[in-house]
Scaffold this active site. Structure first.
Site, PDB file in Angstrom:
ATOM      1  N   ASP A 159       0.865  -1.180   0.000  1.00 51.63           N
ATOM      2  CA  ASP A 159       0.000   0.000   0.000  1.00 51.63           C
ATOM      3  C   ASP A 159       0.906   1.236   0.000  1.00 51.63           C
ATOM      4  O   ASP A 159       2.133   1.125  -0.188  1.00 51.63           O
ATOM      5  CB  ASP A 159      -0.997  -0.037   1.166  1.00 51.63           C
ATOM      6  N   ARG A 176       7.024   0.742   8.378  1.00 48.79           N
ATOM      7  CA  ARG A 176       7.205   1.760   9.419  1.00 48.79           C
ATOM      8  C   ARG A 176       7.948   1.216  10.633  1.00 48.79           C
ATOM      9  O   ARG A 176       8.222   1.960  11.573  1.00 48.79           O
ATOM     10  CB  ARG A 176       5.843   2.324   9.839  1.00 48.79           C
ATOM     11  N   ARG A 234       1.444 -30.335  10.933  1.00 46.65           N
ATOM     12  CA  ARG A 234       0.906 -29.077  11.470  1.00 46.65           C
ATOM     13  C   ARG A 234       0.472 -28.135  10.352  1.00 46.65           C
ATOM     14  O   ARG A 234      -0.580 -27.488  10.434  1.00 46.65           O
ATOM     15  CB  ARG A 234       1.959 -28.430  12.376  1.00 46.65           C
ATOM     16  N   CYS A 282       3.149  -3.186   4.027  1.00 47.58           N
ATOM     17  CA  CYS A 282       2.286  -2.071   4.408  1.00 47.58           C
ATOM     18  C   CYS A 282       2.961  -1.368   5.575  1.00 47.58           C
ATOM     19  O   CYS A 282       4.168  -1.536   5.785  1.00 47.58           O
ATOM     20  CB  CYS A 282       0.862  -2.526   4.720  1.00 47.58           C
ATOM     21  N   GLY A 283       2.222  -0.567   6.332  1.00 48.70           N
ATOM     22  CA  GLY A 283       2.868   0.162   7.418  1.00 48.70           C
ATOM     23  C   GLY A 283       3.394  -0.756   8.508  1.00 48.70           C
ATOM     24  O   GLY A 283       4.505  -0.600   9.003  1.00 48.70           O
ATOM     25  N   THR A 284       2.554  -1.731   8.882  1.00 47.65           N
ATOM     26  CA  THR A 284       2.923  -2.656   9.963  1.00 47.65           C
ATOM     27  C   THR A 284       3.158  -4.087   9.493  1.00 47.65           C
ATOM     28  O   THR A 284       3.716  -4.887  10.241  1.00 47.65           O
ATOM     29  CB  THR A 284       1.782  -2.731  10.992  1.00 47.65           C
ATOM     30  N   GLY A 285       2.647  -4.430   8.332  1.00 48.83           N
ATOM     31  CA  GLY A 285       2.639  -5.824   7.869  1.00 48.83           C
ATOM     32  C   GLY A 285       1.429  -6.589   8.391  1.00 48.83           C
ATOM     33  O   GLY A 285       1.119  -7.681   7.913  1.00 48.83           O
ATOM     34  N   ARG A 321       7.968 -33.269  11.390  1.00 52.36           N
ATOM     35  CA  ARG A 321       6.787 -33.052  12.250  1.00 52.36           C
ATOM     36  C   ARG A 321       5.989 -31.826  11.824  1.00 52.36           C
ATOM     37  O   ARG A 321       4.800 -31.719  12.145  1.00 52.36           O
ATOM     38  CB  ARG A 321       7.212 -32.919  13.708  1.00 52.36           C
ATOM     39  N   HIS A 322       6.627 -30.923  11.081  1.00 52.87           N
ATOM     40  CA  HIS A 322       5.938 -29.687  10.688  1.00 52.87           C
ATOM     41  C   HIS A 322       4.929 -29.915   9.558  1.00 52.87           C
ATOM     42  O   HIS A 322       4.016 -29.115   9.379  1.00 52.87           O
ATOM     43  CB  HIS A 322       6.956 -28.622  10.275  1.00 52.87           C
ATOM     44  N   HIS A 355       9.460 -23.941   9.800  1.00 51.68           N
ATOM     45  CA  HIS A 355       8.381 -24.582  10.566  1.00 51.68           C
ATOM     46  C   HIS A 355       7.003 -24.412   9.922  1.00 51.68           C
ATOM     47  O   HIS A 355       6.158 -25.288  10.067  1.00 51.68           O
ATOM     48  CB  HIS A 355       8.310 -23.991  11.982  1.00 51.68           C
ATOM     49  N   ASN A 356       6.766 -23.272   9.258  1.00 49.73           N
ATOM     50  CA  ASN A 356       5.406 -22.950   8.794  1.00 49.73           C
ATOM     51  C   ASN A 356       5.267 -22.990   7.281  1.00 49.73           C
ATOM     52  O   ASN A 356       4.169 -22.791   6.771  1.00 49.73           O
ATOM     53  CB  ASN A 356       4.987 -21.563   9.294  1.00 49.73           C
ATOM     54  N   GLY A 374      -2.033  -5.796   8.552  1.00 50.22           N
ATOM     55  CA  GLY A 374      -3.225  -5.860   7.704  1.00 50.22           C
ATOM     56  C   GLY A 374      -3.001  -6.727   6.485  1.00 50.22           C
ATOM     57  O   GLY A 374      -3.898  -7.493   6.077  1.00 50.22           O
TER      58      GLY A 374
HETATM   59  C1  RB5 Z   1      -2.032   2.612   6.502  1.00 52.71           C
HETATM   60  O1  RB5 Z   1      -2.038   3.794   7.210  1.00 52.71           O
HETATM   61  C2  RB5 Z   1      -1.848   1.424   7.445  1.00 52.71           C
HETATM   62  O2  RB5 Z   1      -3.012   1.210   8.175  1.00 52.71           O
HETATM   63  C3  RB5 Z   1      -1.455   0.198   6.667  1.00 52.71           C
HETATM   64  O3  RB5 Z   1      -0.298   0.459   5.954  1.00 52.71           O
HETATM   65  C4  RB5 Z   1      -1.136  -1.068   7.463  1.00 52.71           C
HETATM   66  O4  RB5 Z   1      -0.228  -0.793   8.481  1.00 52.71           O
HETATM   67  C5  RB5 Z   1      -2.279  -1.863   7.892  1.00 52.71           C
HETATM   68  O5  RB5 Z   1      -2.135  -2.912   8.521  1.00 52.71           O
END
Ligand code: RB5
Length: 148
Positions: free
Chosen positions: A8, A109, A136, A65-68, A132-133, A98-99, A70
């Site tokens: 995004d 960010r 799972r 994305c900002g945090t990964g 074993r994985h 493992h996954n 979403g």
């Molecule tokens: C966008 O502001 C932010 O919500 C998106 O990049 C992300 O971090 C969502 O999980």
């Protein structure tokens, strides 16, 4: 390897930097955008990349994305996808060992760009350990329910 990429507006710059790295390493890319800082909705890009991986058009996916967070939530709704949001090389390796993670999610960010490159390199070169994985990971697949 064929790698599908998506981001995004918060992740576009890091996604483009990582795309350069992937090209240098000889990977083939399916870049689903976005390519600017104009505000967009991350689920649209998660869906596009997850569909590429689910359908076998791409071997792996990368979502930023900002945090990964979403991106991982959205991508994991798609059948056959195991998306992992990681912040360190060790987590990247474990998500493969493992996954059998097939999509890497990064939070632009919250991760240094150089660390992001190291994470991506480690994630791409690390194999699933099996053993074993397998059981799972198969149980994760069963949570998706019967195919429609
Ligand atoms: C966008 O502001 C932010 O919500 C998106 O990049 C992300 O971090 C969502 O999980």
């Amino acid at each position: 390897m064929i790698v599908a990429l998506g981001a995004d507006h918060a992740g576009a710059e890091l996604k483009d930097r990582l795309a350069e790295l992937l090209r240098r390493e000889g990977h083939e890319l399916i870049d689903r955008g976005t390519d600017s800082s104009e505000s967009v909705d991350y689920p649209d890009f998660a869906e596009a990349v997850a569909a590429d991986v689910s359908a076998g058009r791409a071997d792996r996916g990368l979502l930023v994305c900002g945090t990964g967070i979403g991106m991982a939530m959205a991508a994991n709704k798609i059948r056959g996808v195991r998306a992992a949001n990681v912040r360190s090389v060790e987590e990247a390796e474990l998500s493969r060992q493992h996954n059998d993670a097939n999509i890497l999610c990064l939070g632009a960010r919250f991760i240094d760009p150089q660390v992001a490159e190291d994470v991506l390199n480690a994630w791409l070169k690390t194999d699933f350990e099996g053993g074993r994985h397998v059981r799972r990971v198969e149980k994760i697949g069963k949570l998706e329910g019967p195919q429609q």
